[in-house]
Write an enzyme that holds these catalytic residues in place. Sequence first.
Site, PDB file in Angstrom:
ATOM      1  N   ASP A   1      -0.295   7.642 -10.263  1.00  0.00           N
ATOM      2  CA  ASP A   1      -1.308   7.113 -11.179  1.00  0.00           C
ATOM      3  C   ASP A   1      -2.240   6.170 -10.435  1.00  0.00           C
ATOM      4  O   ASP A   1      -2.429   5.022 -10.810  1.00  0.00           O
ATOM      5  CB  ASP A   1      -0.587   6.386 -12.338  1.00  0.00           C
ATOM      6  CG  ASP A   1      -1.547   6.030 -13.472  1.00  0.00           C
ATOM      7  OD1 ASP A   1      -2.664   6.593 -13.505  1.00  0.00           O
ATOM      8  OD2 ASP A   1      -1.182   5.192 -14.309  1.00  0.00           O
TER       9      ASP A   1
ATOM     10  N   ASP B   1       0.866  -1.180   0.000  1.00  0.00           N
ATOM     11  CA  ASP B   1       0.000   0.000   0.000  1.00  0.00           C
ATOM     12  C   ASP B   1       0.907   1.236   0.000  1.00  0.00           C
ATOM     13  O   ASP B   1       1.729   1.405   0.905  1.00  0.00           O
ATOM     14  CB  ASP B   1      -0.895  -0.016   1.242  1.00  0.00           C
ATOM     15  CG  ASP B   1      -2.026   1.004   1.139  1.00  0.00           C
ATOM     16  OD1 ASP B   1      -1.767   2.136   0.666  1.00  0.00           O
ATOM     17  OD2 ASP B   1      -3.159   0.681   1.523  1.00  0.00           O
ATOM     18  N   ALA B   2       0.766   2.081  -1.020  1.00  0.00           N
ATOM     19  CA  ALA B   2       1.663   3.228  -1.169  1.00  0.00           C
ATOM     20  C   ALA B   2       1.646   4.119   0.069  1.00  0.00           C
ATOM     21  O   ALA B   2       2.649   4.737   0.417  1.00  0.00           O
ATOM     22  CB  ALA B   2       1.278   4.044  -2.406  1.00  0.00           C
TER      23      ALA B   2
END
Lengths: 512, 531
Positions: free
Chosen positions: A367, A349-350
Amino acid sequence: MIHRAPNYLLYLNVLVIATCGLIYELLAGTLASYLLGDSVTQFSLIIGVYLSALGVGSWISRYVETRVARTFIEVEIALALLGGLSAPILFVAFAHIAWFRILLFGSVFAIGILVGLELPLLMRILRDHLDFRELVARVLTFDYVGALVASILFPILLVPRLGLVRTSLLFGLLNAVVGLWGTYLLRPLLSQRGLAGLRGRAFLVMGILVVCFIKADTLTLWTEEAILQTPIVYTKQSPFQRIVVTEDRGAFQLHLNGHLQFNSRDEYRYHEALVHPAMTAMVDPRRILVLGGGDGLAVREILRYPSVESVTLVDLDPAMTGLADAFPPLAELSGHALSDPRVTVINRDAFVWIDESDQTFDAVIVDFPDPGSYSVGKLYTTRFFNLLRQRLSDQAVISVQCTSPLVAPQSYWCILNTLRAAGYDALPYHAAVPTFGVWGFALASTRPLKLSADGGPELASALPQGLRFLNRSNLASLFQLPVDVQPVETLPNRLNDQVLVRYYDQEWRSGG
Amino acid sequence: MLAYLAGVPLLGLAGCDGGRAFSFSGDLLNPNYSVAHRLRDGWRPPPPEGDPGGRRVVIVGGGIAGLAAAWQLSRRGVEDFVVLELEDRPGGTAISGQDGEFRFPWGAHYIPAPMKENRDLVALLEEMDVIVGRTTDGEPVVGEAFLCRDPSERLCVDGRWHYGLYPDQDATESDLRQLERFQQKMIELAHGRDDRGRRLFAIPMATGSDSAKVRALDRQSMAQWMTDNGFDSPRLRWLADYACRDDYGLTLEQTSAWAGLFYFTSRIPAEGTESQPVITWPEGNGRVVRHLAEHCGDRLIGGQTVVKVQNQGEGVRVEAVDNAMLASVAYVADRVIFAAPQFVAPHVVADWNASGRSINSFHYGGWVVANLRLSQRPSERLTEMCWDNVFFDSRSLGYVTSTHQVGLDHGPTVITWYQPLLDDDPRVSRAELMRLDWSDWARVIVSDLRKGHPDIESLIERLEVMRWGHAMIQPRVGFVFGAEREQAAKPIGRVHFAGTDLSGIALLEEAFSRGVSAANAVVQADPKSRA
């Protein structure tokens, strides 16, 4: 021949019939409360409609004058099909039709009529073999025992273990078994004519139900296909999302959770617009971070720059970053970007990774999917963009995909305003992507971004060779906002108050 | 298949009557009461050997109050102290746990963002880098990472989840009018001042009003107050009842109206209309415990049951039993800060009985807190998992998700489930706590969670159950402004008292404030004592 069948087998028949009947009623009641809420009302209406339909069925049975056994078997097969498919059909229908309630009560009524027919017919079949007193006593006893069995099995075993859809299919199957078995048990009462057809239909119905039972998990897929209206060529349910690729007129489309991500026909417009303004904003960008974008198409654009030494791609879903392997046309479309030795793929998870990492990057391409949920919305918060600052080198420039400024102006400008609230200088720009319409982006940096004389951003590097959409002059034009894409005042999107998700929900629900 | 069908109901019937085994396991935990119970049963520790250790201050109890006292002593330049804690780890009811990468609370799990008037707590949170700045008018600004992440709360009614805690499904116009009038009334009360200019309800509560009008509120129940003020909407009363159960472990009928109104009003700023946002961490208030305990360093000693605190001439003698060695340790201190719950005091403080006090009105509620490790998130349809997830038709308070604040929205997680025991007599609750075993609680918890998550049972990997016998002081009718509570806060000789129960409500802010006040009192009492 029927008198040679042991009596208990006949009563078992009654038991199964009764159990199936009550299960259909419970299924309809549960489904209705589940989908429509207000369980008291739903159950009460379902029970009422169902019981009255039983009465109608019993009444209708008097019009069956001849071929009672055959009619009984026909009823069983019809009930198998209708009752067995009731839960799956209602589930699918709920999402798609306005008159769901009519379908719900219609199917309950129809099932009720068929169940109402069963016992009168069966009692007439058996009356020649038992005296009336015995017949009524036994049949009704097993009928009520069946009801008890159903009411105990349903909450304890069936719903928790099988779920509503498979329960429905399983009991449809039982009805079909009773019907098919009837063709043997009641053989002396049946004429030879049409017997094979009867059995054939019983087998057909059983086949349908078994296939549905096995495929119950892909039920959602059919509903999607109904919406997408194009053939599905690849599908995978990952723990994070449903990935669907469709094919249409020689091009393919990626959908995540039913939302179109790109069309191979015109994705180059989107990805060139997303990547190149940031990449050309500095001299020789070397270390690049891509957040989201597991399809590898943004990476394809990044790798056009010979100065690039490393690309780190952080995407939550391994099924997404592995899609190019599983679906070769994507690998081809992305120029095998994710297999490039310069590329490192991280499945995390960013939001968490960005805090754990200690690397810095010269350019970041953001993005992510549109902020349609809070779990994605957190990636567009001041908190996230503040964490992202720690991953930026001094001259770093980022670009962010920001949904459609035309359909969702509040959402679009909210992302711009959030970047600014997090201390970035942010420039809005847009591109036309036929599949999506006008799409919005942001170019942002912690240093001031200057515009050059042509109205576009200052280019520190030249655009690479091989682009199909952008050149020097139309790059500038992306930064000229049309009259219908003008700034809107919004709150910034904060982690503890995700206004963006609410703007987005409102705008795409009314406009999208 | 027919035989299968005929056979199953019998199996089903035989198997459903309680003896069902779960596919997961876990432990039944409780605070350490072994030494206390041994003492109760007549065991006497050996006399302490050697010279007693001399300390300027001995702090009895390493919960938030004791740790806050230690923190404040340091701020005032007193470093010669020791904190004696019964458990192996500090924190009291704010302890937390860890399982691999997951941290989770075992009790208290949030703090409403303090307002600038609460200077000491603001200073602590600034020290922790939780408060990162000030607004132009001096109000603290909390770092975004620590404010409860949106979506914060949701409610499950009839198996369907909705964001927010008010059960607004099918609410009538009259329901909604009452809700709005109630909110207006709370804002009015929050902005109200007594004739000495004090807020009617403030945090810490000691800084709020004790005027006759305010005291009168403590003599009726919240249920009565709502009835008297025309708030009869069942939905609104459910919300208020939930608030009382959540914050006090009491029903609407059991809670003092003062406490009920305190909950709704004390967090509304003087100029604002919204309650302060909530600060939280994955491990709940365990984060504050960790910070304060790190500050104490080796001056915090765990596994020590204090058995005696006695004023002796110019000092206080403290005797403790080392739980592991069952050996005694003695200290002689200038002053003692007794930061354990009041129900312990009569057994430990030697002069307590002679002081003429009583604590008959101090009632402590029993709670059950469970931590469940899930292999996956339950499937969701209408909402996403929130921080706080509440069931409408339940005795439990629902659960909080430990990974919510981390930002992890997929994969395994740990959820923390809470249920106060609401018996009128807390002793009944404690008997119940001791009687029920792990599988009893597992059954209760699973069937509760199933209301909103039909698939929950298959996702549970581990379930740990904590039984809190004396989890929270209960602000029952008449307690907060009763004589016993006011008396209990006064020192006995050189023994000063701290603890959230002295405020009549169990809140981190109150425990913290009581600890800080006791430390201030100690420093002021002998400012030039040996350093």
